[in-house]
Enzyme design. Structure first.
Site, PDB file in Angstrom:
ATOM      1  N   THR A 131      -6.047   2.870  -4.566  1.00  0.00           N
ATOM      2  CA  THR A 131      -5.632   3.434  -6.311  1.00  0.00           C
ATOM      3  C   THR A 131      -4.247   3.462  -6.683  1.00  0.00           C
ATOM      4  OG1 THR A 131      -5.703   5.613  -4.261  1.00  0.00           O
ATOM      5  CG2 THR A 131      -4.515   5.870  -5.996  1.00  0.00           C
ATOM      6  N   GLU A 162      -5.448   9.867   9.534  1.00  0.00           N
ATOM      7  CA  GLU A 162      -4.008   9.535   9.875  1.00  0.00           C
ATOM      8  C   GLU A 162      -3.983  10.222  10.865  1.00  0.00           C
ATOM      9  OE1 GLU A 162      -1.099   8.666   7.809  1.00  0.00           O
ATOM     10  OE2 GLU A 162      -1.815   7.472   6.236  1.00  0.00           O
ATOM     11  N   ASP A 167       0.864  -1.075   0.057  1.00  0.00           N
ATOM     12  CA  ASP A 167      -0.075   0.023   0.138  1.00  0.00           C
ATOM     13  C   ASP A 167       0.554   0.916  -0.030  1.00  0.00           C
ATOM     14  OD1 ASP A 167      -2.477   1.666  -0.089  1.00  0.00           O
ATOM     15  OD2 ASP A 167      -1.882   2.040   2.633  1.00  0.00           O
ATOM     16  N   SER A 168       0.069   2.321  -0.142  1.00  0.00           N
ATOM     17  CA  SER A 168       0.913   3.483   0.381  1.00  0.00           C
ATOM     18  C   SER A 168       0.942   3.580   0.838  1.00  0.00           C
ATOM     19  CB  SER A 168       0.323   4.901  -0.968  1.00  0.00           C
ATOM     20  OG  SER A 168      -1.312   4.683  -0.090  1.00  0.00           O
ATOM     21  N   CYS A 225      -4.404  -1.470  -1.841  1.00  0.00           N
ATOM     22  CA  CYS A 225      -4.982   0.016  -2.152  1.00  0.00           C
ATOM     23  C   CYS A 225      -5.375   0.112  -3.218  1.00  0.00           C
ATOM     24  CB  CYS A 225      -2.978   1.044  -2.098  1.00  0.00           C
ATOM     25  SG  CYS A 225      -3.045   2.844  -2.911  1.00  0.00           S
ATOM     26  N   TYR A 258      -0.256   8.173  -2.825  1.00  0.00           N
ATOM     27  CA  TYR A 258      -0.325   8.419  -3.925  1.00  0.00           C
ATOM     28  C   TYR A 258      -1.847   8.914  -4.253  1.00  0.00           C
ATOM     29  CZ  TYR A 258       2.689   4.197  -3.892  1.00  0.00           C
ATOM     30  OH  TYR A 258       4.127   3.584  -3.812  1.00  0.00           O
ATOM     31  N   GLY A 259      -2.816   9.117  -3.405  1.00  0.00           N
ATOM     32  CA  GLY A 259      -4.086   9.787  -4.725  1.00  0.00           C
ATOM     33  C   GLY A 259      -4.466  10.368  -5.350  1.00  0.00           C
ATOM     34  N   CYS A 289     -11.515   2.417  -0.150  1.00  0.00           N
ATOM     35  CA  CYS A 289     -10.027   3.689  -0.193  1.00  0.00           C
ATOM     36  C   CYS A 289      -9.550   2.952   1.630  1.00  0.00           C
ATOM     37  CB  CYS A 289     -10.119   4.908  -0.207  1.00  0.00           C
ATOM     38  SG  CYS A 289      -8.219   5.388   0.972  1.00  0.00           S
ATOM     39  N   THR A 290      -8.122   2.362   1.014  1.00  0.00           N
ATOM     40  CA  THR A 290      -7.519   1.276   2.809  1.00  0.00           C
ATOM     41  C   THR A 290      -8.139   1.952   3.903  1.00  0.00           C
ATOM     42  OG1 THR A 290      -5.383   2.574   2.444  1.00  0.00           O
ATOM     43  CG2 THR A 290      -5.848   0.428   1.532  1.00  0.00           C
ATOM     44  N   HIS A 291      -7.844   3.393   4.010  1.00  0.00           N
ATOM     45  CA  HIS A 291      -8.277   4.287   5.506  1.00  0.00           C
ATOM     46  C   HIS A 291      -9.619   4.521   5.926  1.00  0.00           C
ATOM     47  CE1 HIS A 291      -4.303   5.255   4.945  1.00  0.00           C
ATOM     48  NE2 HIS A 291      -3.851   5.747   5.485  1.00  0.00           N
TER      49      HIS A 291
END
Ligand code: DGL
Length: 272
Positions: A75, A152, A10-11, A73, A42-43, A186-188
């Protein structure tokens, strides 16, 4: 049986939300994780840059002898999956198709919401994939660039007004369109799942990391490539280092993390 590890990248730390699901499904598998923390996000990058970065990320995982790669990821899965599949010699699974299939199982009215980074939404990856699986379905996508920095920075609890306000704004078009299911592209986003459900007023949310983990598990099972161990090891690598890395990673993984090892990612590519 194949005892080689599964690679995930992932980023940044976000892909650990997919690792969490993978380790729950396949507790006996060793997992090698690479987070490109030096180059996140990366997005907001161009497709060429995202492709170059992801070829290096996959190249590093191949150098660790992985038997398959899960692209956590959203993205990269949207922009670079085709190139990765062409250039990489092991099975590569992205999040788009597994998540689209799950959304089609969940929707009743055929209107599916997608939230993701700018690059994911701009790529049209979910619309294309959903339409190819079911031409009658309608996808409504919204880019949510503020959500990654909010997560984050730890604005994830149910009483976080700032995250609620951002979600109110981002989810409004999906409400207006009558979406009855939302892909968390999205991962988050799994970390703010309950806030999203609450602000949207529905609970049919697709966790892309979980769906991709199920797909990789079934590919490895059908080719007889699962390892038969019982307690798989997790190894963490990053293109950057920092005092709070393990603490931040534990937050995504929801378990104690081993230390990260720093990697000079610029020296990797898929042909190495
Ligand atoms: N990992 C990215 C994704 O899932 C989010 C963070 C970034 O923009 O790099 O799209």
């Amino acid at each position: 049986m194949n005892r080689a590890p599964i690679g995930v990248f992932d980023s940044g730390f976000g892909g650990l939300s997919a690792v969490k699901e993978l380790r729950r499904l396949l507790p006996g598998e060793d997992v090698v994780y690479f987070g490109d923390n030096a180059r996140i996000p990366y997005g907001d990058k161009s497709p060429d840059t995202i492709i170059n970065y992801s070829l290096q990320d996959a190249g590093f995982l191949l150098s660790r002898g992985v038997k398959a790669i899960l692209v956590a990821c959203g993205t990269v899965s949207s922009v670079a999956l085709g190139v990765l599949k062409d250039r990489v010699s092991v099975p590569v699974v992205g999040v788009i198709e597994p998540a689209a299939k799950r959304a089609l199982e969940l929707t009743k009215n055929g209107v599916i919401g997608v939230i993701g980074t700018n690059a994911t939404v701009k790529s049209g990856s979910y619309e294309r994939t959903l339409k190819s699986l079911d031409p009658k379905v309608r996808a409504v996508s919204v880019a949510c660039p503020l959500l990654v920095p909010l997560v984050e920075n730890g604005y994830v609890s149910d009483d976080c007004l700032i995250t609620r306000l951002a979600l109110r704004e981002y989810l409004a078009p999906l409400k207006r369109a009558g979406a009855d299911c939302i892909i968390l592209g999205c991962t988050h986003y799994p970390l703010i799942r309950s806030l999203i459900a609450d602000e949207w007023g529905g609970d049919e949310l697709v966790n892309t990391g979980l769906e991709a983990a199920k797909t990789i598990a079934s590919i490895l099972a059908s080719s007889g490539s699962l390892s038969e161990g019982t307690s798989g090891r997790l190894s963490l690598f990053s293109s950057d280092s920092g005092d709070t890395f393990s603490q931040k990673a534990s937050f995504f993984l929801e378990e104690e993390c081993p230390e990260f090892e720093r990697v000079d990612i610029l020296s990797y590519g898929p042909d190495r």
